[in-house]
Design a protein around this motif. Sequence first.
Motif, short mmCIF file in Angstrom:
data_model
loop_
_atom_site.label_atom_id
_atom_site.label_comp_id
_atom_site.label_asym_id
_atom_site.label_seq_id
_atom_site.Cartn_x
_atom_site.Cartn_y
_atom_site.Cartn_z
N ALA A 70 0.84 -1.20 0.00
CA ALA A 70 0.00 0.00 0.00
C ALA A 70 0.87 1.25 0.00
CB ALA A 70 -0.91 0.01 1.23
N ILE A 71 0.22 2.38 -0.30
CA ILE A 71 0.85 3.70 -0.22
C ILE A 71 0.28 4.41 1.01
CG2 ILE A 71 1.05 5.97 -1.32
CD1 ILE A 71 2.63 3.89 -2.77
N ALA A 72 1.14 5.02 1.79
CA ALA A 72 0.68 5.87 2.87
C ALA A 72 1.16 7.29 2.58
CB ALA A 72 1.24 5.38 4.21
N VAL A 73 0.30 8.27 2.78
CA VAL A 73 0.67 9.66 2.51
C VAL A 73 0.87 10.40 3.83
CG1 VAL A 73 0.02 11.79 1.32
CG2 VAL A 73 -0.69 9.58 0.39
N THR A 98 3.13 15.80 5.24
CA THR A 98 3.95 16.66 4.38
C THR A 98 3.65 16.44 2.90
OG1 THR A 98 5.64 14.93 4.40
CG2 THR A 98 5.88 16.70 6.00
N GLY A 99 2.83 15.42 2.58
CA GLY A 99 2.55 15.11 1.19
C GLY A 99 3.47 14.03 0.64
N ASP A 100 4.51 13.67 1.41
CA ASP A 100 5.42 12.62 0.95
C ASP A 100 4.72 11.27 0.96
OD1 ASP A 100 7.51 14.36 0.57
OD2 ASP A 100 8.32 14.07 2.59
N TRP A 101 5.09 10.44 -0.01
CA TRP A 101 4.54 9.10 -0.07
C TRP A 101 5.47 8.11 0.62
CZ3 TRP A 101 1.91 7.32 -5.25
CH2 TRP A 101 0.79 8.14 -5.49
N MET A 102 4.86 7.17 1.34
CA MET A 102 5.60 6.08 1.93
C MET A 102 5.07 4.78 1.33
SD MET A 102 7.49 7.53 4.41
CE MET A 102 7.86 6.37 5.72
N ILE A 103 5.95 3.82 1.14
CA ILE A 103 5.52 2.50 0.70
C ILE A 103 5.38 1.62 1.93
CG2 ILE A 103 6.04 0.48 -0.72
CD1 ILE A 103 7.89 2.24 -2.36
N VAL A 104 4.22 0.99 2.08
CA VAL A 104 4.02 0.06 3.18
C VAL A 104 4.39 -1.34 2.68
CG1 VAL A 104 2.38 -0.90 4.83
CG2 VAL A 104 2.19 1.50 4.11
N VAL A 127 4.13 1.27 -10.82
CA VAL A 127 3.81 0.37 -9.72
C VAL A 127 3.26 1.17 -8.53
CG1 VAL A 127 4.73 -1.35 -8.12
CG2 VAL A 127 5.57 -1.27 -10.48
N LEU A 128 3.83 2.36 -8.30
CA LEU A 128 3.34 3.22 -7.20
C LEU A 128 1.89 3.62 -7.43
CD1 LEU A 128 6.37 5.64 -6.70
CD2 LEU A 128 5.61 3.84 -5.14
N VAL A 134 -4.08 3.36 -6.38
CA VAL A 134 -5.48 3.32 -6.82
C VAL A 134 -6.15 1.99 -6.50
CG1 VAL A 134 -5.05 4.96 -8.68
CG2 VAL A 134 -5.01 2.50 -9.18
N ARG A 135 -5.38 1.01 -6.03
CA ARG A 135 -5.94 -0.32 -5.81
C ARG A 135 -7.17 -0.30 -4.89
NH1 ARG A 135 -1.77 -4.26 -3.63
NH2 ARG A 135 -0.81 -4.04 -5.66
N PRO A 136 -7.14 0.42 -3.76
CA PRO A 136 -8.34 0.44 -2.90
C PRO A 136 -9.55 1.05 -3.60
CG PRO A 136 -6.50 1.52 -1.81
CD PRO A 136 -6.05 1.19 -3.20
N LEU A 137 -9.30 1.99 -4.55
CA LEU A 137 -10.41 2.62 -5.27
C LEU A 137 -10.98 1.68 -6.32
CD1 LEU A 137 -8.89 6.17 -5.84
CD2 LEU A 137 -10.38 5.39 -4.01
N ALA A 138 -10.10 0.84 -6.88
CA ALA A 138 -10.55 -0.09 -7.92
C ALA A 138 -11.25 -1.30 -7.31
CB ALA A 138 -9.35 -0.53 -8.76
N GLN A 139 -10.92 -1.60 -6.07
CA GLN A 139 -11.51 -2.77 -5.42
C GLN A 139 -12.10 -2.38 -4.07
OE1 GLN A 139 -8.12 -5.35 -5.15
NE2 GLN A 139 -8.17 -5.89 -7.31
N PRO A 140 -13.16 -1.58 -4.09
CA PRO A 140 -13.76 -1.13 -2.81
C PRO A 140 -14.39 -2.31 -2.08
CG PRO A 140 -15.13 -0.46 -4.66
CD PRO A 140 -13.88 -1.05 -5.24
N PRO A 141 -14.34 -2.31 -0.75
CA PRO A 141 -14.90 -3.42 0.03
C PRO A 141 -16.41 -3.34 0.18
CG PRO A 141 -13.93 -1.80 1.49
CD PRO A 141 -13.71 -1.29 0.08
N PHE A 142 -17.05 -2.49 -0.62
CA PHE A 142 -18.51 -2.39 -0.59
C PHE A 142 -18.97 -2.19 -2.03
CE2 PHE A 142 -17.57 1.99 -1.23
CZ PHE A 142 -16.56 2.30 -0.33
#
Length: 112
Positions: free
Chosen positions: A56-59, A62-68, A90-91, A96-104
């Motif tokens: 996953a990506i964590a923001v 500061t706006g910086d992206w972190m890779i989980v 890949v980033l 966008v993965r959570p947006l493409a595969q919403p849990p509802f």
Amino acid sequence: MKISTFVCAWCGLTVTTVDPDGRSRNHCPSCLHSRHVLDHVQGGSTECHGRMSPIAIAVLRTGDWMIVHRCVRCDELTSNPVSPDDNQLVLMRMAVRPLAQPPFPLETFGTL
Ligand SMILES: [Zn+2]
Ligand SMILES: [Zn+2]
């Protein structure tokens, strides 16, 4: 700082441990996989050495992206700063993965 390299456990790329900004890095810029060599809970090194998959990506504020990353062996989670030469496709795919595969079901929103 001594520049050394490691071989990516996933795609086999030889990676320098310093990114173009001069910061140390622990993941492959091509496939973003990492290896579990530091114990992030206890500090210091770990014996695990399992492969760590980018999940996953964590923001940051500061706006910086972190890779989980999650270790495939012991399930430990870590987060690491994105490097300037990390694979942006890949980033984006991870972001966008959570947006493409919403849990509802999207029908919840009705017709917009
Ligand atoms: Zn790789
Ligand atoms: Zn591990």
